[in-house]
Enzyme design. Sequence first.
Site, short mmCIF file in Angstrom:
data_model
loop_
_atom_site.label_atom_id
_atom_site.label_comp_id
_atom_site.label_asym_id
_atom_site.label_seq_id
_atom_site.Cartn_x
_atom_site.Cartn_y
_atom_site.Cartn_z
N CYS A 1 -102.97 54.35 110.36
CA CYS A 1 -103.43 55.00 111.58
C CYS A 1 -104.86 55.49 111.46
CB CYS A 1 -102.51 56.16 111.93
SG CYS A 1 -102.52 57.50 110.73
N GLY B 1 -90.06 52.53 113.93
CA GLY B 1 -90.63 52.06 112.67
C GLY B 1 -90.62 53.12 111.59
#
Length: 421
Positions: A50, A194
């Site tokens: 991220c 996820g």
Amino acid sequence: MVLLSLAASHHDLDLDVLERLSSDVHAVASELVGSTAHRFVSGAVVLATCNRFELYLEVDDAASTPSARAATAEAVARRSGYTASQVDAHLRVRTGTDAAAHLFSVASGLDSMVVGEREIQGQVRRALTAARRDGTTTSGLEALFQAASRVSRLVESRTGLGATGRSVVGVALDIAERELPDWSEVRCVLIGTGSYAGASLAALKARGAGDIRVYSASGRARAFAAARGVRSLPATADLAAEVSDVDLVVACSGAAGAVLGVDALAAARQGSASPLTVVDLALRHDVDPGVRSLPGVRLVSLHTVAEHAPAEHAAVQVAHDVVVAAAEAYEADRRVRDWNPAVVAERTRVLGGLEAGLSELPEALRDERAERALRRRTRAALHAPTVRAREAARAGDAMTYAAALTELASIPVPTVAADAR
């Protein structure tokens, strides 16, 4: 072979830029390794999270690194919408020991938004697994990433970093809870199924949240929720309507495009006075950032986490020292592996020649004691230059290594017949 690292992270770039650079990253690795035009790139591993986009390449030699860098920029540009020159400007280049030290630092959580975060260790392991699956890894990159995992464990054992449980998810929930009711009363919708969703669900449960429903547009929510003892929402549900009366939304699906839009949420919340906190941990924004403009809605994004991440503490310097020492040791071992074949070849020439000569002696001329003595003398002659060559390889001393190799090359194969008699 030369190790080359091309990296972009939250330290230097906006997360929106990282999102664009990370488009279809595994295809970039496959293209670089599989293309006949890029034969100087023998392996590639992608680490995309991220808050970072990193490529680790194994290239033929130092002279090939500019070509590998240019090929990478072009491959990323085709997928990101940036020009090759823009991509190249965004990527920080490291080679050799510097590249290894950087990966070790990343794997240990020292380069993260939240220093010592736990998630990065699993992400480093999964990056190697993906490269294996795609056929882009090499023995050198395997050794590098396995070493990174060992170093991360060593850093944690010596410093305690990571044991505190700090993570991107943890910091985001710390920020969110300031305007939430008691966790036992929080009504929450979790978007995604996820690894980040799993970590988020575990963190929510650990804080005492019990009313959690899971949504996934892919239809995987039911199995995910059932395995973890929570409820699920059908993929066909009106998500905006489902979150209109909850206290908290945690979004981390990584879907391409927002799954919760500002207009839909505004319509669903029309007339509602209850506050809503939205935590969006997806790099590609699961939730339209515009929701922060809606009355009563508070948005906690990765940008927010970066601004509120805990500062480094005393253990971090110890961790940096561990990483630097580990990187230097790794690079020394790599040089020994790379330079040792020439040493082995010279020793094989001499010792193999000796054994071949002894095997050709008539039985009547064989003398076991004399042969043992000859082997000892030959190995003794080879010993000192062999040790010097390997020590020079470990130290990166090319001149001393070359001199030791020349000395080895000057040692003749013993004349067996004369010595035996």
